[in-house]
Structure formats: C-alpha cells, structure tokens
Design a protein around this motif. Structure first.
Motif, short mmCIF file in Angstrom:
data_model
loop_
_atom_site.label_atom_id
_atom_site.label_comp_id
_atom_site.label_asym_id
_atom_site.label_seq_id
_atom_site.Cartn_x
_atom_site.Cartn_y
_atom_site.Cartn_z
N ALA A 173 0.84 -1.19 0.00
CA ALA A 173 0.00 0.00 0.00
C ALA A 173 0.88 1.24 0.00
O ALA A 173 2.03 1.20 0.46
CB ALA A 173 -0.91 0.00 1.23
N VAL A 174 0.33 2.33 -0.52
CA VAL A 174 1.02 3.61 -0.49
C VAL A 174 -0.03 4.68 -0.20
O VAL A 174 -1.11 4.69 -0.79
CB VAL A 174 1.77 3.90 -1.81
CG1 VAL A 174 0.85 3.83 -3.01
CG2 VAL A 174 2.48 5.24 -1.77
N VAL A 175 0.31 5.58 0.74
CA VAL A 175 -0.64 6.61 1.16
C VAL A 175 0.15 7.77 1.76
O VAL A 175 1.24 7.57 2.31
CB VAL A 175 -1.64 6.03 2.19
CG1 VAL A 175 -0.92 5.51 3.42
CG2 VAL A 175 -2.69 7.07 2.59
N TYR A 176 -0.41 8.96 1.64
CA TYR A 176 0.18 10.14 2.27
C TYR A 176 -0.48 10.30 3.63
O TYR A 176 -1.64 10.70 3.73
CB TYR A 176 -0.07 11.37 1.40
CG TYR A 176 0.48 12.66 1.96
CD1 TYR A 176 1.80 13.03 1.73
CD2 TYR A 176 -0.33 13.52 2.69
CE1 TYR A 176 2.30 14.23 2.22
CE2 TYR A 176 0.16 14.71 3.19
CZ TYR A 176 1.47 15.07 2.96
OH TYR A 176 1.96 16.26 3.46
N ALA A 177 0.24 9.93 4.69
CA ALA A 177 -0.35 9.92 6.03
C ALA A 177 0.70 10.35 7.05
O ALA A 177 1.49 9.52 7.53
CB ALA A 177 -0.87 8.53 6.37
N PRO A 178 0.74 11.63 7.41
CA PRO A 178 1.75 12.11 8.36
C PRO A 178 1.74 11.39 9.69
O PRO A 178 2.79 11.14 10.27
CB PRO A 178 1.40 13.60 8.52
CG PRO A 178 0.67 13.96 7.25
CD PRO A 178 -0.09 12.74 6.86
N GLY A 185 4.48 -5.73 0.25
CA GLY A 185 3.52 -6.82 0.30
C GLY A 185 3.98 -7.99 -0.55
O GLY A 185 5.05 -7.96 -1.16
N PRO A 186 3.17 -9.05 -0.64
CA PRO A 186 3.56 -10.24 -1.40
C PRO A 186 3.78 -9.92 -2.87
O PRO A 186 3.08 -9.08 -3.44
CB PRO A 186 2.35 -11.17 -1.22
CG PRO A 186 1.63 -10.67 -0.01
CD PRO A 186 1.86 -9.19 0.02
N PRO A 187 4.74 -10.58 -3.51
CA PRO A 187 4.96 -10.35 -4.94
C PRO A 187 3.69 -10.67 -5.74
O PRO A 187 3.02 -11.67 -5.50
CB PRO A 187 6.09 -11.34 -5.28
CG PRO A 187 6.75 -11.63 -3.98
CD PRO A 187 5.68 -11.56 -2.94
N ALA A 221 7.98 -2.69 -4.11
CA ALA A 221 8.08 -3.04 -2.68
C ALA A 221 7.53 -4.44 -2.45
O ALA A 221 6.32 -4.66 -2.54
CB ALA A 221 7.32 -2.02 -1.83
N GLU A 222 8.39 -5.39 -2.18
CA GLU A 222 7.97 -6.77 -1.96
C GLU A 222 8.47 -7.26 -0.61
O GLU A 222 9.54 -6.88 -0.15
CB GLU A 222 8.49 -7.68 -3.07
CG GLU A 222 7.93 -7.36 -4.45
CD GLU A 222 8.42 -8.31 -5.52
OE1 GLU A 222 9.29 -9.15 -5.19
OE2 GLU A 222 7.95 -8.23 -6.66
N GLY A 223 7.67 -8.11 0.03
CA GLY A 223 8.02 -8.65 1.34
C GLY A 223 6.80 -8.71 2.22
O GLY A 223 5.77 -8.09 1.92
#
Length: 356
Positions: free
Chosen positions: A48-53, A74-76, A284-286
C-alpha cells in the motif's frame, strides 16, 4: 506517572506512541500500558502507499517511503492499494504490478497489445506512442491510475502524468498542447457510468465529433483513424476493447472543454507524493503488516501490554471490519491512527495540564 489504554486497536497503539514520544521529548517520566494481548492485533497487510503524516511519524512504511509518504511492502504479484486522499481516509483503489492491469480499460489495453491481429496491436502501439510523447511510462500501472483513481477526470490525468513521468524520468509535451481552436458546440462530458452500447451509438451518430474537432490538425487524422479501427475491431471481438474506448472518450470529453494552452489542475501535496512514490510501491515486496509496525514502535519506546489495569482510558470503540476486504481494512486503519493522534493530544492535556 502511569497511563493505561484499552484495546489493541491502531488508535490505542498510535495514542501510546504519541504520548511516549512527547514525554521523551519533554523529559517527563511516563509509563504507558495497553490492556490487551499483542497477538490479538488485527493485521493490515500491504502493499500500500498513502500520504499519512500520522502513520509516518509512528514508523509505518518509513523504510521505503519518505517524508509523510507511507510505502508498505507486500507479497509479490499482489496489487498495490493506493489512496491519494490525505491521511488515507478514502479514495482507495488498486494498481496492478504484474503487467495485467486492475481496471477493465487497462486490461483491454493489455489484451490489444497481445492480440494476434496486427491492427489490434497497432492500436496498443498508438496509445504507447502518445504516452511516450507525454514523457510517461507506458506501464499498465500508470493506466490503472489514469482510469481507476477515484478523482475528477482532469485530476486523474494530472495524477497519471505525474506518476508516469516519475517512473520514466521524462518530461514530454503538455497534454493541452494538442488542443487547437476554441470550444464550439461542446456538449456535456461523458459520465463515468456511460455504457459501451451508448458510446458506440453516440460515435455512430457523430455526437462526439466535437471532441475530435478540438484536436490539433497534426494529430486529428491519426486519432480519427485510431477510433475508427477500434470501433471496427470491437465488433469482431464482442466488445472486448470497449472499456478502453469508453474511458478514453470520458477523459477526452473533459479535456476537449479546456481552453487552448490551459493547464491541468495542480496536484495537492498528497496527490503529488503518491504519484512520485508509486514506482517504489510497485517494487516493494516482502511480508509486512502496518499494525504490527505500530506495535513494534510502541514496544521500542517502552510501551507494555498488560492483562488488566485500574481505570484504563478508552481511545476508540470502532471495531475492525469483519470482512477481509483489504481496502476496508486500510481505510479503518487510517481513520483509527488519526483518532489515536487526536486522543493522545486530549489525554496529554488531561494528564499534565488538567482543568482547575
């Protein structure tokens, strides 16, 4: 001084982190405990990607993110969950990273690219040429942003252009440079709910010719040939590619209403940061869990989990979604972290500056 909070929700963890962090900064002695079992934490998986201070300040997604942008791996193969809304309080959508696409229009583009018919592949190639002229990466993920982001069409275009250029490192031509003349005989833009059948009917009746008339003569003929070929092929493949045509014309009817040499809507801080971070999120994987990251930071700062405590303070009573719907989990998680931040501010005043 001891403070006990109820539950293992993201709001309680966030409140605990905020209280402990502020106490350290000011040199106060404060012990914070949460009544509950750490294993009962509701997992909130990536990517996930989000702008969250608030999330970023609590250590969530900081390894891959930057500033207030949170990038959780996250998972591949799993699609990336994206929110361009500040703090992730809404507007979640999926972006594919396997090259297949999540949005129906993106999947139609991918199908055209792999079609054994030469005219079909030429349609996909034409769309890629347009993206390359704009300096945008032709990755299907960019099209998922263009077609799937829950935002007004012109803002979606601006968001996709920023994301695609960040991925390719290019600049390209301004999209409004391809417009010419004045807006004449313009009609209402196509709604996002326009059906393929209705679009085909309007095209056959010539009701959308005003969109083509706004194009620069240097590209108008090629675009018209592209549309004619797409219409002809759609009759051969039972309308497989119509979602792409619908989405393109929806955007085109909005673009064609802009004055010549105008600009697309400027992006806000959240939208711009998400567009720039999309490339990192796609890679981003993992295994990662946003709530577990909160718990780790909470423990690192000295927070404890206990079985019971006298007079524990309630932070939030909002339960986690019962479904396993990941977007619903992330929206709940985002809202809970903001609740925790606000509750921590209120508790701090009650603890160290009580009303007389």
């Amino acid at each position: 001084m001891d403070v006990a909070l109820t539950g293992t929700s993201p709001s309680a963890l966030t409140a605990g982190i905020m209280l402990l962090t502020r106490a350290r900064q000011l040199g106060f002695q404060l012990s914070v405990s949460i009544v509950g079992v750490e294993d009962d934490i509701t997992p909130v998986p990536g990517p996930a990607v989000v702008y969250a201070p608030v999330m970023a300040s609590c250590g969530v997604g900081r390894d891959l993110g930057s500033g207030a942008t949170v990038v959780v791996p996250g998972p591949p193969g799993a699609p990336v969950l994206v929110s361009a809304t500040p703090h992730g309080t809404g507007g979640w959508f999926l972006v594919d990273r396997t090259g297949e696409g999540c949005h129906p229009a993106t999947r139609a583009y991918v199908a055209l690219s792999r079609d054994p018919r030469v005219p079909a592949r030429e349609l996909a190639k034409g769309l890629r040429r347009v993206l390359e002229a704009l300096g945008v990466s032709p990755d299907p993920a960019v099209l998922d942003v263009l077609f799937g982001a829950p935002a007004p069409p012109l803002l979606r275009m601006a968001l996709a252009l920023r994301a695609g250029r960040a991925m390719s490192g290019g600049r390209g031509e301004p999209i409004t440079r391809w417009l010419s003349g004045r807006v004449q005989d313009a009609r209402d833009p196509l709604p996002a709910t326009c059906s393929p059948t209705e679009l085909m009917a309007q095209l056959e009746r010539g009701q959308l010719r005003w969109v083509l008339d706004r194009l620069n003569p240097a590209i108008r003929d090629r675009v018209e040939d592209w549309v004619d070929t797409a219409m002809a092929l759609s009759k051969e493949d039972a309308g497989r590619d119509l979602p792409l045509l619908v989405s393109l014309f929806e955007l085109g009817t909005h673009l064609a209403q802009l004055p010549q040499h105008s600009i697309l809507p400027p992006l806000g801080a959240a939208e711009d940061s998400i567009a720039v971070a999309l490339k990192a999120a796609l890679n981003a994987e993992g295994d990662s869990d946003a709530t577990r990251a909160l718990a780790q930071v909470y423990r690192f700062l000295g927070g404890r989990f206990v079985d019971e405590a006298e007079h524990p303070l309630v932070v939030s009573l909002t339960p986690a979604p019962e479904s396993t719907d990941v977007p619903a989990l992330w929206q709940w998680f985002s809202q809970e972290t903001r609740v925790g931040r606000k509750r921590a501010d209120a508790l701090w005043e009650e603890i160290f500056d009580p009303a007389q």
